[in-house]
Design an enzyme around this catalytic site. Structure first.
Site, mmCIF file in Angstrom:
data_model
loop_
_atom_site.group_PDB
_atom_site.id
_atom_site.type_symbol
_atom_site.label_atom_id
_atom_site.label_comp_id
_atom_site.label_asym_id
_atom_site.label_seq_id
_atom_site.Cartn_x
_atom_site.Cartn_y
_atom_site.Cartn_z
ATOM 1 N N LYS A 84 0.876 -1.224 0.062
ATOM 2 C CA LYS A 84 0.125 -0.016 -0.060
ATOM 3 C C LYS A 84 0.937 1.213 0.043
ATOM 4 C CE LYS A 84 -3.658 -2.337 2.492
ATOM 5 N NZ LYS A 84 -4.413 -2.686 3.794
ATOM 6 N N GLN A 117 -4.036 -1.081 10.119
ATOM 7 C CA GLN A 117 -3.951 -2.459 9.292
ATOM 8 C C GLN A 117 -4.528 -3.567 10.370
ATOM 9 O OE1 GLN A 117 -2.932 -2.945 6.174
ATOM 10 N NE2 GLN A 117 -3.663 -5.095 6.457
ATOM 11 N N ASP A 150 -10.759 3.196 4.711
ATOM 12 C CA ASP A 150 -11.011 1.525 4.662
ATOM 13 C C ASP A 150 -12.864 1.506 4.875
ATOM 14 O OD1 ASP A 150 -9.029 -0.029 4.254
ATOM 15 O OD2 ASP A 150 -8.461 -0.299 6.300
#
Ligand code: NAD
Length: 310
Positions: free
Chosen positions: A54, A98, A124
Site C-alpha cells: 500500500k 492494518q 477503509d
C-alpha cells in the site's frame, strides 16, 4: 469452455494511472500531496506485506505515505493516541489501521480503534458513519475490496443490473459491503455464510458469484452455473501439501511452485471452476491488486472532500 480471466493487475495499473492527474492537480493546488497514514501494530508477516504494498503504491502515485509502527506490546491507549494524531494531522487525508490487531489488545480492539478514526479520513470505510451512509446509498468512503470487485465487473462489461448475485461471506470488510454495492446496482442479491444450508445449490443460481470465505478451493464446479462470473476474493497462504494436492493435479505448474517454496497463495475457488464459469478472477492477480487501487482512489477522494478538489 474455459473461463475468461479477469486481469486485476492490468485493471489496477489502469485505475492508478487514471488517478495520477488528480493527485498532481491536488498537489499543485494545495502545495502538498494527498497523504495516507497507516498504523501497523505488531509484526504479523502478512500484514507487513500488505502495508508495504500500500505504501509503495501510494508513493508511486505521488502521494505522501507514512507508516506509524507500534510494537506488539503497545496498549490500546497508545494505538488510539496514534490514530488521534493522524486525525489532527493537516498532512494526512486518509488513515488506515492494518487489520488484524494483536489479540493482546482485547476482543473489541478493532471496533474501538476503527470507531476512533475521523469518518472523513476513514479510507477503509469501516467507521459506522460510513457504513450507514453506504447502506443508505449516500456518497461515502467504501471498503476497497468490494469497490474493486465492482470496478472489475463494470470495466469487464459484466452486467450487474438484473443479475442474480450470490455473495458467500458476511464480514463487515468484504461480504456485507459487497452485497450492498451489488444491490445498489440493481442486482438481486443473496448473502450466504457458514450456517447456510444447501449453499452449493444457492450459489448455482448466481449469474455473479462472489466468494469471500477464506477456505482454499471451497467453491467447486457444482457451485457454479455454466457461464457465470466468479469473483474469488479469498487469499490464503497454504503450507499443507494435502490441500495443494486437492487443488492442483500432479505436474501442474502451481503444484511445482508449492514444492519449491513450501507455501502457495490460493483463493476460495477451485481451479476446476474455470471449465464451468464464463469469467473468473485469478488468485493472485485478481481482486487483490484492485483493493490497493481503490484504497488510493479513496485517499484522493478523502483529500478532495476535506480540502476541496483540485
Ligand atoms: P472473515 O473470516 O471475516 O469472513 C469469512 C466469511 O466466510 C464469514 O462471514 C463466514 O460466515 C463465511 N464462511 C466461513 N466458513 C464458511 C463455510 N464453510 N461456508 C460458508 N461460508 C463460510 O473473512 P474476510 O475478512 O471477509 O475475508 C475473506 C477472505 O477474503 C479471506 O481469505 C481474506 O484473506 C480475503 N480477503 C481478500 C482481500 C483482497 O484484497 N483480495 C481483502 C480482504 C479479505
Amino acid at each position: 469452455m474455459s473461463a475468461r480471466l479477469l486481469d486485476g493487475n492490468a485493471l489496477s495499473a489502469q485505475i492508478r494511472s487514471e488517478l495520477q492527474p488528480g493527485v498532481a492537480a491536488f498537489t499543485a493546488r494545495h502545495g502538498r500531496p494527498p497523504g495516507l497514514g497507516i498504523v501497523l501494530v505488531g509484526d504479523d508477516p502478512a500484514s507487513q506485506i500488505y502495508v508495504r504494498n500500500k505504501l509503495k503504491a501510494a508513493s508511486e502515485l505521488g502521494m505522501r505515505a507514512d507508516l506509524e509502527r507500534l510494537p506488539v506490546s503497545a496498549t490500546l491507549d497508545e494505538v488510539l493516541a496514534q490514530v488521534a494524531r493522524l486525525n489532527a494531522s493537516a498532512d494526512h487525508d486518509g488513515i488506515l489501521v492494518q487489520d488484524p490487531l494483536p489479540e493482546t489488545l482485547g476482543p473489541h480492539a478493532a471496533r474501538i480503534v476503527f470507531d476512533t478514526i475521523d469518518p472523513a479520513k476513514d479510507v477503509d470505510g469501516f467507521h459506522p458513519v460510513n457504513v450507514g451512509r453506504l447502506v443508505q446509498k449516500r456518497p461515502t468512503l467504501v471498503p476497497g475490496t468490494p469497490l474493486g470487485v465492482i470496478a472489475l465487473l463494470e470495466r469487464s462489461n459484466i452486467p450487474i443490473a438484473g443479475a442474480r448475485a450470490v455473495v458467500i461471506g458476511r464480514s463487515d470488510i468484504v461480504g456485507k459491503p459487497m452485497a450492498m454495492l451489488l444491490l445498489h446496482r440493481d442486482a438481486t442479491v443473496t448473502i450466504c455464510h457458514s450456517k447456510t444450508p444447501d449453499l452449493a445449490a444457492i450459489a448455482a443460481t448466481a449469474d455473479i458469484l462472489v466468494a469471500a470465505v477464506g477456505r482454499p478451493g471451497f467453491v467447486t464446479p457444482e457451485f457454479v452455473k455454466p457461464g457465470a462470473t466468479v469473483i474469488d476474493v479469498g487469499i490464503t497462504s497454504v503450507t499443507d501439501a494435502a490441500v495443494i494436492a486437492r487443488l492442483f493435479p500432479e505436474g501442474h505448474a502451481r503444484r511445482e511452485a508449492f514444492a519449491r517454496r513450501g507455501s502457495l497463495v490460493v483463493g476460495d475457488v477451485h481451479p476446476a471452476v474455470a471449465a464451468v464459469a464464463g469469467a473468473l478472477t485469478p488468485v493472485p492477480g485478481g481482486v487483490g491488486p484492485l483493493t490497493v487501487a481503490m484504497l488510493l482512489s479513496n485517499v484522493l477522494r478523502a483529500a478532495e472532500m476535506v480540502v476541496g478538489p483540485a
